[in-house]
Design a protein around this motif. Structure first.
Motif, PDB file in Angstrom:
ATOM      1  N   PRO A   1      45.147  -8.723  35.635  1.00 31.36           N
ATOM      2  CA  PRO A   1      45.909  -9.941  35.316  1.00 31.36           C
ATOM      3  C   PRO A   1      46.306 -10.028  33.840  1.00 31.36           C
ATOM      4  O   PRO A   1      47.400 -10.475  33.517  1.00 31.36           O
ATOM      5  N   LYS A   2      45.424  -9.578  32.958  1.00 36.32           N
ATOM      6  CA  LYS A   2      45.733  -9.624  31.531  1.00 36.32           C
ATOM      7  C   LYS A   2      46.917  -8.723  31.198  1.00 36.32           C
ATOM      8  O   LYS A   2      47.786  -9.084  30.399  1.00 36.32           O
ATOM      9  N   ILE A   3      46.984  -7.563  31.834  1.00 37.28           N
ATOM     10  CA  ILE A   3      48.100  -6.643  31.613  1.00 37.28           C
ATOM     11  C   ILE A   3      49.403  -7.295  32.059  1.00 37.28           C
ATOM     12  O   ILE A   3      50.421  -7.217  31.376  1.00 37.28           O
ATOM     13  N   ALA A   4      49.384  -7.952  33.222  1.00 33.28           N
ATOM     14  CA  ALA A   4      50.586  -8.624  33.716  1.00 33.28           C
ATOM     15  C   ALA A   4      51.011  -9.745  32.777  1.00 33.28           C
ATOM     16  O   ALA A   4      52.205  -9.901  32.489  1.00 33.28           O
ATOM     17  N   ILE A   5      50.074 -10.519  32.295  1.00 28.27           N
ATOM     18  CA  ILE A   5      50.395 -11.626  31.397  1.00 28.27           C
ATOM     19  C   ILE A   5      50.992 -11.113  30.089  1.00 28.27           C
ATOM     20  O   ILE A   5      51.979 -11.662  29.589  1.00 28.27           O
ATOM     21  N   ILE A   6      50.439 -10.056  29.537  1.00 28.05           N
ATOM     22  CA  ILE A   6      50.960  -9.492  28.289  1.00 28.05           C
ATOM     23  C   ILE A   6      52.372  -8.963  28.487  1.00 28.05           C
ATOM     24  O   ILE A   6      53.252  -9.177  27.651  1.00 28.05           O
ATOM     25  N   ALA A   7      52.614  -8.280  29.605  1.00 34.98           N
ATOM     26  CA  ALA A   7      53.945  -7.733  29.869  1.00 34.98           C
ATOM     27  C   ALA A   7      54.973  -8.847  30.026  1.00 34.98           C
ATOM     28  O   ALA A   7      56.069  -8.784  29.452  1.00 34.98           O
ATOM     29  N   VAL A   8      54.637  -9.868  30.788  1.00 37.19           N
ATOM     30  CA  VAL A   8      55.574 -10.974  31.008  1.00 37.19           C
ATOM     31  C   VAL A   8      55.771 -11.766  29.720  1.00 37.19           C
ATOM     32  O   VAL A   8      56.893 -12.171  29.393  1.00 37.19           O
ATOM     33  N   SER A   9      54.712 -11.961  28.971  1.00 43.41           N
ATOM     34  CA  SER A   9      54.810 -12.691  27.712  1.00 43.41           C
ATOM     35  C   SER A   9      55.771 -11.992  26.749  1.00 43.41           C
ATOM     36  O   SER A   9      56.614 -12.648  26.117  1.00 43.41           O
ATOM     37  N   GLY A  10      55.659 -10.692  26.639  1.00 45.25           N
ATOM     38  CA  GLY A  10      56.570  -9.935  25.771  1.00 45.25           C
ATOM     39  C   GLY A  10      58.010 -10.037  26.227  1.00 45.25           C
ATOM     40  O   GLY A  10      58.925 -10.217  25.408  1.00 45.25           O
ATOM     41  N   SER A  11      58.218  -9.965  27.530  1.00 47.12           N
ATOM     42  CA  SER A  11      59.578 -10.074  28.066  1.00 47.12           C
ATOM     43  C   SER A  11      60.159 -11.459  27.817  1.00 47.12           C
ATOM     44  O   SER A  11      61.331 -11.596  27.451  1.00 47.12           O
ATOM     45  N   LEU A  12      59.345 -12.493  28.037  1.00 45.72           N
ATOM     46  CA  LEU A  12      59.822 -13.856  27.804  1.00 45.72           C
ATOM     47  C   LEU A  12      60.139 -14.092  26.332  1.00 45.72           C
ATOM     48  O   LEU A  12      61.121 -14.766  26.005  1.00 45.72           O
ATOM     49  N   THR A  13      59.335 -13.550  25.457  1.00 42.17           N
ATOM     50  CA  THR A  13      59.586 -13.707  24.030  1.00 42.17           C
ATOM     51  C   THR A  13      60.906 -13.059  23.644  1.00 42.17           C
ATOM     52  O   THR A  13      61.711 -13.650  22.918  1.00 42.17           O
TER      53      THR A  13
ATOM     54  N   LEU B   1      53.272 -18.023  39.505  1.00 43.33           N
ATOM     55  CA  LEU B   1      53.681 -17.186  40.639  1.00 43.33           C
ATOM     56  C   LEU B   1      53.066 -15.791  40.560  1.00 43.33           C
ATOM     57  O   LEU B   1      52.594 -15.248  41.565  1.00 43.33           O
ATOM     58  N   ILE B   2      53.064 -15.216  39.377  1.00 36.42           N
ATOM     59  CA  ILE B   2      52.471 -13.884  39.208  1.00 36.42           C
ATOM     60  C   ILE B   2      50.972 -13.938  39.487  1.00 36.42           C
ATOM     61  O   ILE B   2      50.424 -13.053  40.154  1.00 36.42           O
ATOM     62  N   SER B   3      50.307 -14.960  38.991  1.00 39.73           N
ATOM     63  CA  SER B   3      48.869 -15.095  39.227  1.00 39.73           C
ATOM     64  C   SER B   3      48.559 -15.249  40.712  1.00 39.73           C
ATOM     65  O   SER B   3      47.620 -14.634  41.226  1.00 39.73           O
ATOM     66  N   LEU B   4      49.336 -16.066  41.406  1.00 36.43           N
ATOM     67  CA  LEU B   4      49.136 -16.224  42.855  1.00 36.43           C
ATOM     68  C   LEU B   4      49.415 -14.920  43.589  1.00 36.43           C
ATOM     69  O   LEU B   4      48.703 -14.563  44.532  1.00 36.43           O
ATOM     70  N   GLY B   5      50.439 -14.206  43.159  1.00 34.78           N
ATOM     71  CA  GLY B   5      50.736 -12.916  43.767  1.00 34.78           C
ATOM     72  C   GLY B   5      49.616 -11.912  43.559  1.00 34.78           C
ATOM     73  O   GLY B   5      49.229 -11.203  44.494  1.00 34.78           O
ATOM     74  N   LEU B   6      49.087 -11.859  42.352  1.00 36.33           N
ATOM     75  CA  LEU B   6      47.967 -10.955  42.084  1.00 36.33           C
ATOM     76  C   LEU B   6      46.735 -11.353  42.879  1.00 36.33           C
ATOM     77  O   LEU B   6      46.017 -10.498  43.397  1.00 36.33           O
ATOM     78  N   ALA B   7      46.490 -12.657  42.987  1.00 36.59           N
ATOM     79  CA  ALA B   7      45.332 -13.117  43.761  1.00 36.59           C
ATOM     80  C   ALA B   7      45.476 -12.751  45.232  1.00 36.59           C
ATOM     81  O   ALA B   7      44.506 -12.365  45.881  1.00 36.59           O
TER      82      ALA B   7
END
Length: 93
Positions: A27-39, A73-79
């Motif tokens: 989950p941390k990897i997904a959050i970092i990737a999405v955070s960078g893209s959003l920025t 949505l990403i968190s729910l998908g990963l879960a």
């Protein structure tokens, strides 16, 4: 060793603890990737309205709300995929 790791080791096995260590950063990897893209996507918009406080507030709040929705949505998908992501690669066959 943290208490939740110790509980996994005691209640399950060392193999389960190993799987936990492998799965925990996903989950941390997904959050970092999405955070960078959003920025990278929102920074140009924010720089265009930096001198207009009323527009900046709206754009910023919109970006935060959209990013929170996307991360939910990403968190729910990963879960929902968590069991498949850990069982399939490590099955016996």
């Amino acid at each position: 060793m943290r208490s939740h790791q110790l509980a996994i080791l005691i209640l399950m096995s060392d193999g389960a603890l190993g799987l936990y260590f492998m799965a925990a950063p996903i989950p941390k990897i997904a959050i970092i990737a999405v955070s960078g893209s959003l920025t990278r996507a929102t920074f140009p918009t924010l720089t265009l309205v930096v001198d207009k406080a009323d527009q900046l507030r709206g754009v910023y709040l919109s970006a935060v709300a959209d990013s929170m929705g996307l991360m939910a949505l990403i968190s729910l998908g990963l879960a929902s995929l968590a069991l498949l992501m850990t069982v399939v690669p490590f099955r016996d066959s």
